[in-house]
Enzyme design. Structure first.
Site, PDB file in Angstrom:
ATOM      1  N   HIS A  96      54.330 -35.909 -56.525  1.00 13.90           N
ATOM      2  CA  HIS A  96      53.559 -36.945 -57.046  1.00 13.90           C
ATOM      3  C   HIS A  96      51.968 -36.804 -56.308  1.00 13.90           C
ATOM      4  O   HIS A  96      52.088 -36.881 -54.988  1.00 13.90           O
ATOM      5  CB  HIS A  96      53.882 -38.416 -56.558  1.00 13.90           C
ATOM      6  CG  HIS A  96      55.166 -38.715 -57.812  1.00 13.90           C
ATOM      7  ND1 HIS A  96      55.092 -39.961 -58.423  1.00 13.90           N
ATOM      8  CD2 HIS A  96      56.179 -38.218 -57.984  1.00 13.90           C
ATOM      9  CE1 HIS A  96      56.182 -39.809 -59.243  1.00 13.90           C
ATOM     10  NE2 HIS A  96      56.896 -38.587 -58.920  1.00 13.90           N
ATOM     11  N   CYS A 151      50.820 -41.225 -62.569  1.00 15.59           N
ATOM     12  CA  CYS A 151      51.287 -42.531 -61.937  1.00 15.59           C
ATOM     13  C   CYS A 151      50.801 -43.600 -62.485  1.00 15.59           C
ATOM     14  O   CYS A 151      49.690 -43.703 -62.441  1.00 15.59           O
ATOM     15  CB  CYS A 151      51.521 -42.208 -60.511  1.00 15.59           C
ATOM     16  SG  CYS A 151      50.476 -42.929 -59.659  1.00 15.59           S
ATOM     17  N   GLU A 152      51.343 -44.564 -62.716  1.00 13.15           N
ATOM     18  CA  GLU A 152      50.605 -45.762 -63.276  1.00 13.15           C
ATOM     19  C   GLU A 152      49.995 -46.837 -62.256  1.00 13.15           C
ATOM     20  O   GLU A 152      49.235 -47.761 -62.257  1.00 13.15           O
ATOM     21  CB  GLU A 152      51.723 -46.865 -64.130  1.00 13.15           C
ATOM     22  CG  GLU A 152      52.721 -47.382 -63.226  1.00 13.15           C
ATOM     23  CD  GLU A 152      53.642 -48.026 -64.147  1.00 13.15           C
ATOM     24  OE1 GLU A 152      54.063 -47.533 -65.223  1.00 13.15           O
ATOM     25  OE2 GLU A 152      54.597 -49.024 -63.813  1.00 13.15           O
ATOM     26  N   HIS A 153      50.417 -46.311 -60.686  1.00 13.58           N
ATOM     27  CA  HIS A 153      49.756 -47.019 -59.731  1.00 13.58           C
ATOM     28  C   HIS A 153      48.358 -46.614 -59.321  1.00 13.58           C
ATOM     29  O   HIS A 153      47.414 -47.104 -58.803  1.00 13.58           O
ATOM     30  CB  HIS A 153      50.803 -47.176 -58.358  1.00 13.58           C
ATOM     31  CG  HIS A 153      52.103 -47.685 -59.034  1.00 13.58           C
ATOM     32  ND1 HIS A 153      53.338 -47.174 -58.443  1.00 13.58           N
ATOM     33  CD2 HIS A 153      52.389 -48.956 -59.634  1.00 13.58           C
ATOM     34  CE1 HIS A 153      54.261 -47.667 -58.885  1.00 13.58           C
ATOM     35  NE2 HIS A 153      53.757 -48.859 -59.575  1.00 13.58           N
ATOM     36  N   HIS A 154      48.101 -45.399 -59.478  1.00  9.64           N
ATOM     37  CA  HIS A 154      47.013 -44.447 -58.975  1.00  9.64           C
ATOM     38  C   HIS A 154      46.153 -43.684 -60.119  1.00  9.64           C
ATOM     39  O   HIS A 154      45.062 -43.239 -59.631  1.00  9.64           O
ATOM     40  CB  HIS A 154      47.461 -43.816 -57.687  1.00  9.64           C
ATOM     41  CG  HIS A 154      47.857 -44.548 -56.660  1.00  9.64           C
ATOM     42  ND1 HIS A 154      49.375 -44.415 -56.658  1.00  9.64           N
ATOM     43  CD2 HIS A 154      47.600 -45.267 -55.643  1.00  9.64           C
ATOM     44  CE1 HIS A 154      49.723 -45.360 -55.621  1.00  9.64           C
ATOM     45  NE2 HIS A 154      48.568 -45.526 -54.867  1.00  9.64           N
ATOM     46  N   CYS A 207      49.904 -38.747 -55.822  1.00 10.86           N
ATOM     47  CA  CYS A 207      49.492 -39.835 -54.817  1.00 10.86           C
ATOM     48  C   CYS A 207      49.999 -40.066 -53.725  1.00 10.86           C
ATOM     49  O   CYS A 207      49.862 -40.509 -52.756  1.00 10.86           O
ATOM     50  CB  CYS A 207      49.795 -41.328 -55.728  1.00 10.86           C
ATOM     51  SG  CYS A 207      51.449 -41.487 -56.159  1.00 10.86           S
ATOM     52  N   GLN A 232      58.275 -42.283 -62.643  1.00 13.61           N
ATOM     53  CA  GLN A 232      59.097 -41.179 -62.928  1.00 13.61           C
ATOM     54  C   GLN A 232      60.563 -41.928 -63.129  1.00 13.61           C
ATOM     55  O   GLN A 232      61.141 -41.402 -64.103  1.00 13.61           O
ATOM     56  CB  GLN A 232      59.336 -40.450 -61.744  1.00 13.61           C
ATOM     57  CG  GLN A 232      60.168 -39.249 -62.037  1.00 13.61           C
ATOM     58  CD  GLN A 232      60.367 -38.218 -60.592  1.00 13.61           C
ATOM     59  OE1 GLN A 232      59.149 -37.730 -60.094  1.00 13.61           O
ATOM     60  NE2 GLN A 232      61.420 -37.395 -60.695  1.00 13.61           N
TER      61      GLN A 232
HETATM   62 ZN   LIG Z   1      50.886 -43.402 -57.410  1.00 18.02          ZN
END
Ligand SMILES: [Zn+2]
Length: 213
Positions: free
Chosen positions: A165, A96-99, A167, A137
């Protein structure tokens, strides 16, 4: 410690950028280890920055590949096969690009060819090229479907991804066992209810025939 991947430019989702050197990447990992509260010079961690950078080369190998070129080799002698082609349960490993933690699940890809078909392993490789990047996703699902539509120009395309996910499961709201389902249906997969039903039945969707994902 110079070596491995050279500091060339790389095509990211948002354009071409200069890639830092391996030494710079290793220094960044070392900083994160220190920030986490450990000593990057202790025996167990001494080789970790190098190993992490090597792992990143695998996790993010998709930036080095051209998804369009991948699908350009097609077969035209298909005995006029014009039924749906579906590859289901393709193992999906992304981040995931956030975490930058794993997204693990499976992808199902189908299309209705118009004379040109692509080797079935290419569909799995296409999923991998986009998965081995920093992703969300929804974008991953759309990129796979849109590339097939653009390159093969079939009568329709369907992509469904089910994934967990980490995260969400190992941090934040901590909801293990939850998976996210996304879909992108184009052409006849979107417009023709019978085609949509056939696809969802072929991938074994528990929602087929009800709300249609
Ligand atoms: Zn994430």
């Amino acid at each position: 410690m110079v070596g491995g991947r050279p500091a060339e430019s790389v095509l990211t989702n948002s354009g071409r950028r200069q890639r830092p050197s391996q030494t710079e990447a290793e220094a960044a990992v070392r900083t994160l280890i220190e920030w986490a509260g450990d000593d990057p010079d202790r025996e167990g961690l001494i080789g970790t920055p190098e190993r992490v950078v090597r792992a990143y080369e695998e996790f993010f190998a998709g930036y080095n590949e051209d998804p369009v070129a991948l699908l350009e080799t097609t077969f035209e002698e298909t005995a006029a096969y014009d039924e749906m082609i579906v590859l289901r349960d393709i193992r999906l490993e992304s981040h995931c690009e956030h975490h930058i933690v794993p997204i693990l699940g499976k992808a199902h890809v189908g299309y209705l060819p118009t004379g040109r078909v692509v080797g079935i392993s290419k569909l799995a490789r296409l999923v991998e090229v986009f998965a081995k990047r920093l992703q969300i996703q929804e974008v991953l699902t759309a990129q796979i479907a849109d590339t097939i539509q653009e390159v093969l120009n079939p009568r329709g395309v369907g992509v469904v991804i089910e994934a967990a996910h980490q995260c969400m499961t190992t941090r934040g709201v901590r909801k293990p066992g939850v998976s996210m389902v996304t879909s992108r249906l184009l052409g006849s997969f979107r417009n023709d209810p019978a085609t949509r039903r056939e696809f969802l039945a072929m991938i074994g969707s528990p929602r087929s025939g009800s709300n249609g994902i």
